[in-house]
Write a protein that holds these residues in place. Structure first.
Motif, mmCIF file in Angstrom:
data_model
loop_
_atom_site.group_PDB
_atom_site.id
_atom_site.type_symbol
_atom_site.label_atom_id
_atom_site.label_comp_id
_atom_site.label_asym_id
_atom_site.label_seq_id
_atom_site.Cartn_x
_atom_site.Cartn_y
_atom_site.Cartn_z
ATOM 1 N N LEU A 277 41.404 5.600 113.549
ATOM 2 C CA LEU A 277 40.977 6.676 114.435
ATOM 3 C C LEU A 277 39.969 6.210 115.478
ATOM 4 O O LEU A 277 39.932 6.737 116.597
ATOM 5 C CB LEU A 277 40.380 7.822 113.611
ATOM 6 N N GLY B 267 42.187 4.448 117.946
ATOM 7 C CA GLY B 267 43.365 5.196 118.366
ATOM 8 C C GLY B 267 44.650 4.422 118.231
ATOM 9 O O GLY B 267 45.488 4.404 119.145
ATOM 10 N N ARG C 110 46.321 11.135 123.183
ATOM 11 C CA ARG C 110 45.182 12.041 123.048
ATOM 12 C C ARG C 110 45.497 13.251 122.177
ATOM 13 O O ARG C 110 44.689 13.657 121.337
ATOM 14 C CB ARG C 110 44.757 12.488 124.458
ATOM 15 N N LEU D 89 45.906 12.369 118.433
ATOM 16 C CA LEU D 89 44.608 11.968 117.886
ATOM 17 C C LEU D 89 43.766 13.184 117.537
ATOM 18 O O LEU D 89 43.039 13.183 116.532
ATOM 19 C CB LEU D 89 43.864 11.082 118.896
ATOM 20 N N LYS E 179 49.728 2.425 120.172
ATOM 21 C CA LYS E 179 48.609 3.235 120.663
ATOM 22 C C LYS E 179 48.934 4.705 120.460
ATOM 23 O O LYS E 179 50.058 5.153 120.680
ATOM 24 C CB LYS E 179 48.395 2.959 122.152
ATOM 25 N N LEU E 180 47.934 5.465 120.026
ATOM 26 C CA LEU E 180 48.114 6.892 119.792
ATOM 27 C C LEU E 180 47.629 7.690 120.998
ATOM 28 O O LEU E 180 46.607 7.355 121.607
ATOM 29 C CB LEU E 180 47.339 7.328 118.545
ATOM 30 N N ARG F 217 42.389 13.749 113.755
ATOM 31 C CA ARG F 217 40.970 13.912 113.418
ATOM 32 C C ARG F 217 40.739 15.195 112.626
ATOM 33 O O ARG F 217 39.928 15.224 111.694
ATOM 34 C CB ARG F 217 40.133 13.883 114.699
#
Length: 306
Positions: A161, A164, A187, A190, A184-185, A194
């Motif tokens: 996290l 990302g 926005r 993510l 890559k994650l 979270r």
């Protein structure tokens, strides 16, 4: 999956000898498997028969030699599935994973069609909603999604996290032809991740507080996986998936692998650079172009204008 295939093979081949492996028995096995209600393409018996051939070859090389090595005849390779979801279908599938479905009826007096959203309490599968969102956002294969944990581990991938990034396989896991590179994650996913992490941390703390005094302080193997059921990782989402597909009014072609097809298609429709898309999906550029390239806005643009 391999263990399940071996059990299935043993159920039909168990009473036969290695000398009986030939074209006729291979076809008979394929026909037998195609009669199963859960098998709808030749891909399943083809995969299982390939495992049988590998087992024969292994025995020949390790414990043999055999006088003659029988050759399994594989059924024709099915055409590649490229079923993908549009945005509306994906939204309905996600709603179905949370028990929501659209009810339709017609007013007999006015002949007007009406609809409203209803909820089936028995169809609420929040672990499946995580599976769907993560699949649509990364295009990862089913086992990578189910194996992802909140921290680095030796058995599967994990979510970083802070950076990302999703690591689809364990650090020491060998690479196979089904590549599983880190990705890559975005926005949006993510933000979901979270929130899920906060929920899992709170559930883990609660479970820890409820343990007997003598058990507290010991490792608690719960809420470690991103996709978990009652705190534990799951090996399959088949039952929950089928329920969500039914609630979403989707067809039987919508399998978990459709999430990967959908991600690849959406990336091409969005005009994403093919090299970046292939790297994020973990597939070759050639495969991406052959199966999804026609969705790209630049596909054959110059050729069409000649």
């Amino acid at each position: 999956m391999a263990g399940y295939n071996i059990v299935t093979l043993a159920g039909w081949w168990g009473t036969r000898t290695i000398a009986e492996i030939n074209k006729a028995t291979s076809k008979a096995y394929s026909d037998h498997r195609m009669e199963s209600e859960r098998v709808n393409s030749t891909g399943t018996p083809r995969r299982e028969l390939a495992i049988l051939q590998a087992a024969v070859n292994y025995w020949h090389e390790t414990h043999g030699p055999l006088t003659a090595v029988p050759q399994v005849t594989l059924p024709a390779k099915p055409s590649a599935r490229t079923r993908w979801l549009d945005r509306s279908e994906a939204a309905r599938l996600l709603a179905g994973s949370l028990g929501w479905y659209e009810c339709f009826w017609t007013d007999l007096a006015t002949r007007r069609r009406h609809s409203r959203w209803c909820r089936y309490a028995g169809g609420i599968n929040r672990h499946l909603s995580r599976f769907i969102l993560l699949g649509l956002s990364t295009g990862s294969r089913k086992q990578a999604l189910l194996g992802a944990q909140w921290m680095a581990n030796l058995s599967g991938g994990w979510i970083d996290l802070s950076r990302g990034i999703i690591y689809r396989k364990a650090a020491q896991q060998e690479e196979t032809k089904k590549r599983q590179p880190a990705a890559k994650l975005g926005r949006k996913i993510l933000a979901h991740l979270r929130r899920w992490k906060r929920l899992d941390d709170a559930a883990r703390a609660e479970a820890e507080a409820q343990r007997p005094a003598e058990e507290q302080g010991k490792a608690l193997p719960m809420f470690l996986h991103v996709v978990s059921w009652r705190g534990h990782g799951v090996g399959s989402v088949r039952t929950a998936w089928e329920a969500a597909v039914e609630l979403a009014w989707l067809d039987d072609e919508v399998t978990p692998h459709v999430l990967r097809h959908t991600r690849a298609t959406w990336m091409m429709q969005g005009g994403i650079d093919k090299w970046q898309a292939a790297g994020a999906l973990g597939m070759s550029l050639q495969m991406l172009e052959e199966n999804y390239g026609h969705h790209h806005p630049d596909w054959q643009r110059e050729a069409a204008e000649v």
